[in-house]
Design a protein around this motif. Structure first.
Motif, mmCIF file in Angstrom:
data_model
loop_
_atom_site.group_PDB
_atom_site.id
_atom_site.type_symbol
_atom_site.label_atom_id
_atom_site.label_comp_id
_atom_site.label_asym_id
_atom_site.label_seq_id
_atom_site.Cartn_x
_atom_site.Cartn_y
_atom_site.Cartn_z
ATOM 1 N N PHE A 112 0.808 -1.227 0.000
ATOM 2 C CA PHE A 112 0.000 0.000 0.000
ATOM 3 C C PHE A 112 0.834 1.266 0.000
ATOM 4 O O PHE A 112 0.345 2.342 -0.323
ATOM 5 N N GLY A 255 1.267 -0.745 12.013
ATOM 6 C CA GLY A 255 2.612 -0.701 12.573
ATOM 7 C C GLY A 255 2.872 0.695 13.090
ATOM 8 O O GLY A 255 2.887 0.966 14.286
ATOM 9 N N GLY A 258 0.075 4.815 10.475
ATOM 10 C CA GLY A 258 -0.157 5.735 9.367
ATOM 11 C C GLY A 258 -1.449 5.409 8.631
ATOM 12 O O GLY A 258 -2.320 6.268 8.435
ATOM 13 N N ASN A 259 -1.557 4.157 8.223
ATOM 14 C CA ASN A 259 -2.722 3.732 7.461
ATOM 15 C C ASN A 259 -3.996 3.835 8.315
ATOM 16 O O ASN A 259 -5.060 4.197 7.821
ATOM 17 N N MET A 308 5.086 -4.785 10.355
ATOM 18 C CA MET A 308 4.431 -4.312 11.568
ATOM 19 C C MET A 308 5.252 -4.608 12.813
ATOM 20 O O MET A 308 4.741 -4.508 13.928
ATOM 21 N N THR A 410 -2.843 -5.086 2.793
ATOM 22 C CA THR A 410 -1.748 -4.130 2.642
ATOM 23 C C THR A 410 -0.626 -4.573 1.721
ATOM 24 O O THR A 410 0.165 -3.743 1.285
HETATM 25 C C1 PLP Z 1 3.909 -0.470 6.160
HETATM 26 C C2 PLP Z 1 3.064 -1.677 6.213
HETATM 27 C C3 PLP Z 1 2.128 -1.892 7.252
HETATM 28 C C4 PLP Z 1 1.991 -0.939 8.426
HETATM 29 O O1 PLP Z 1 1.426 0.282 8.056
HETATM 30 P P1 PLP Z 1 1.478 1.553 9.026
HETATM 31 O O2 PLP Z 1 0.939 2.687 8.245
HETATM 32 O O3 PLP Z 1 2.923 1.723 9.393
HETATM 33 O O4 PLP Z 1 0.641 1.223 10.209
HETATM 34 C C5 PLP Z 1 1.311 -2.997 7.187
HETATM 35 N N1 PLP Z 1 1.426 -3.895 6.177
HETATM 36 C C6 PLP Z 1 2.325 -3.735 5.185
HETATM 37 C C7 PLP Z 1 2.427 -4.773 4.129
HETATM 38 C C8 PLP Z 1 3.171 -2.622 5.156
HETATM 39 O O5 PLP Z 1 4.070 -2.478 4.169
#
Ligand code: PLP
Length: 462
Positions: A112, A255, A258-259, A308, A410
């Motif tokens: 993503f 993680g 952000g998302n 994460m 993601t």
């Molecule tokens: C970066 C990432 C996350 C975590 O996203 P955040 O925005 O940091 O919470 C989860 N899954 C995948 C595959 C990612 O690349």
């Protein structure tokens, strides 16, 4: 004309414009930029059919007003999403029993991060062209961000990218998505050390601002950049439109928060978002704060969902600011405790507010693998381990809610072939445009874990 919006730091600095907030990323006081007021978005953004680039341009327009006009934004968005494998860019598909996958992995690097960075790279380029400046993006990656940043900047006339990764500690697919890019402005460095060593080297140089005698400033495009969050709110709106206009619950494997914050941002703009579930692996700081009100960093552990494996969720500060009624002094005090390792404790009122919007579920590796296997045997679908954490969490969080649930899918399963193969007994295939990825030539230099060596390399080659 829409008035130019104002951005404030969560820790006290006020009055930045869009250009400043975007190019700086982190505010001078160590805080994160937030819009002084969230603009109310027109309901068409989550009810009407619209192309993805058009929805992105319309979402971003009020934030960039006075800096980037609408035709320029529309042009950037059209180019940003032209290279995706699906015409809808982020299609929504049914899983089962009211659960829907929001497929965020059809971009050039299969995760993503492409949705935000493809746009942010172009916004950077636009702003730097206006200023007639060039910058060096300097970053460390343990996986998905590095590849997305490299893809987003490979054709830029104003940006060079120097990306460090720990040698031998990222997966072959993740490494090759970075190192097979052959462009004079892209530099991949494999460091003999850990991800933390890479980060330390990058931070040492970022603090210096630039190389001696070089006019190009360093820049970071990490996940705290406001434009990344705004760009990510677009796909939640697009998905709500695809499901008939909402309301929906959203479950996000998280993680750095952000998302998940982007889903909250969509709600702040008026989109009909119900509850947001934070799906964590064993690195559960966000699960702990939602359930106990205590946000306390712990030692990160390795899991099967490595993107994460984070124990400090940098974007959480933006939510803390809102929980504290947007009081920058109170936020700065709370975050000082996080920065020095003690963590922060929410008041009962703040905790109740957090729990009013968010719920959370922690998923261990065994359940992740079992979910991957079970989704495959029940539906024939192959999902990646991060998405599996999301599916497992959504089932527990929203079992009898009666509201459709969107799960952020993601990453593409082919990015994590070993884990997927262990679970379902077959290797997931890469999209056909990447079928020869494992045969392509790599472009990468090896460096010792030493900031002086990095500075020397950059003086000679960048
Ligand atoms: C970066 C990432 C996350 C975590 O996203 P955040 O925005 O940091 O919470 C989860 N899954 C995948 C595959 C990612 O690349």
């Amino acid at each position: 004309m829409t008035p130019a919006p104002v951005y404030d730091s969560t820790r006290g600095e006020t009055g930045a414009n869009f250009e400043h907030a975007t190019l700086r990323g982190l505010a001078g006081d160590g805080g994160l930029y937030v819009p002084r007021a969230w603009p109310a978005a027109p309901a068409e953004l989550w009810t009407a059919p619209m192309t993805y680039p058009m929805r992105a341009a319309q979402t971003l327009a009020p934030f960039a007003a006075g800096t980037i006009d609408s035709p320029a934004l529309a042009d950037m968005a059209a180019h940003a999403y032209a290279g995706f494998d699906e015409a809808e860019v982020t299609p929504v598909s049914d899983l089962d029993q009211g659960l829907h996958l929001l497929e965020l992995y059809h971009g050039p690097t299969l995760a993503f991060k492409d949705l935000a960075l493809q746009l942010l790279g172009r916004v950077f380029d636009f702003l730097l062209a206006e200023r007639d400046e060039r910058r060096i993006i300097l970053g460390a990656t343990s996986g998905d961000t590095g590849a997305a940043a490299i893809e987003a900047c490979r054709r830029s006339a104003h940006l060079s990218v120097v990306m460090l990764h720990p040698r031998g500690r990222v997966s072959a697919v993740q490494r090759r998505l970075m190192t097979t890019v052959d462009a004079p402005n892209i530099h991949n460095l494999a460091v003999d050390g850990s991800f933390d060593d890479c980060q330390r080297m990058v931070k040492t140089l970022l603090r210096q601002g630039r190389l001696d005698g070089d006019e190009r400033a360093f820049a970071a495009i990490n996940s705290i950049n406001l434009v990344r969050v705004l760009a990510q709110s677009v796909y939640y709106m697009s998905a709500i439109a695809a499901l008939g206009g909402g309301p929906v619950n959203i479950c996000v494997p998280t993680g750095n928060f952000g998302n998940a914050f982007a889903a909250y941002a969509a709600a702040q703009m008026g989109a009909p978002v119900g509850r947001i579930a934070l799906a964590t692996n064993r690195n559960d700081i966000l699960h702990r704060v939602v359930t106990t009100g205590r946000y306390e960093p712990a030692q990160a552990v390795e899991t099967l969902s490595p993107a994460m494996d984070i124990q400090k969720a940098s974007n959480f500060e933006r939510l803390v600011y809102d929980l504290k009624d947007r009081d920058p002094a109170a936020t700065a005090r709370a975050m000082a405790g996080v920065d020095d390792g003690r963590g922060l404790v929410l008041s009962d009122t703040e905790h109740a507010r957090l729990a009013g919007r968010f719920t959370s579920v922690r998923v261990d590796d065994a359940e992740t693998v079992e979910t991957l296997r079970q989704v495959h045997s029940d539906t024939g679908r192959v999902i990646d381990p991060h998405t599996a954490v999301g599916v497992a969490a959504a089932r527990r969080a929203f079992a009898d809610d009666g509201v459709p649930t969107l799960i952020a899918a993601t990453a593409h399963p082919a990015k994590f072939p070993e884990t997927v193969a262990d679970a379902i007994g077959a290797h997931p295939a890469l999209p056909s445009r990447l079928a020869d990825l494992m045969e392509r030539a790599e472009h990468v230099e090896t460096l010792p874990a030493d900031a002086a060596a990095l500075a020397r390399y950059m003086k000679e080659h960048v």
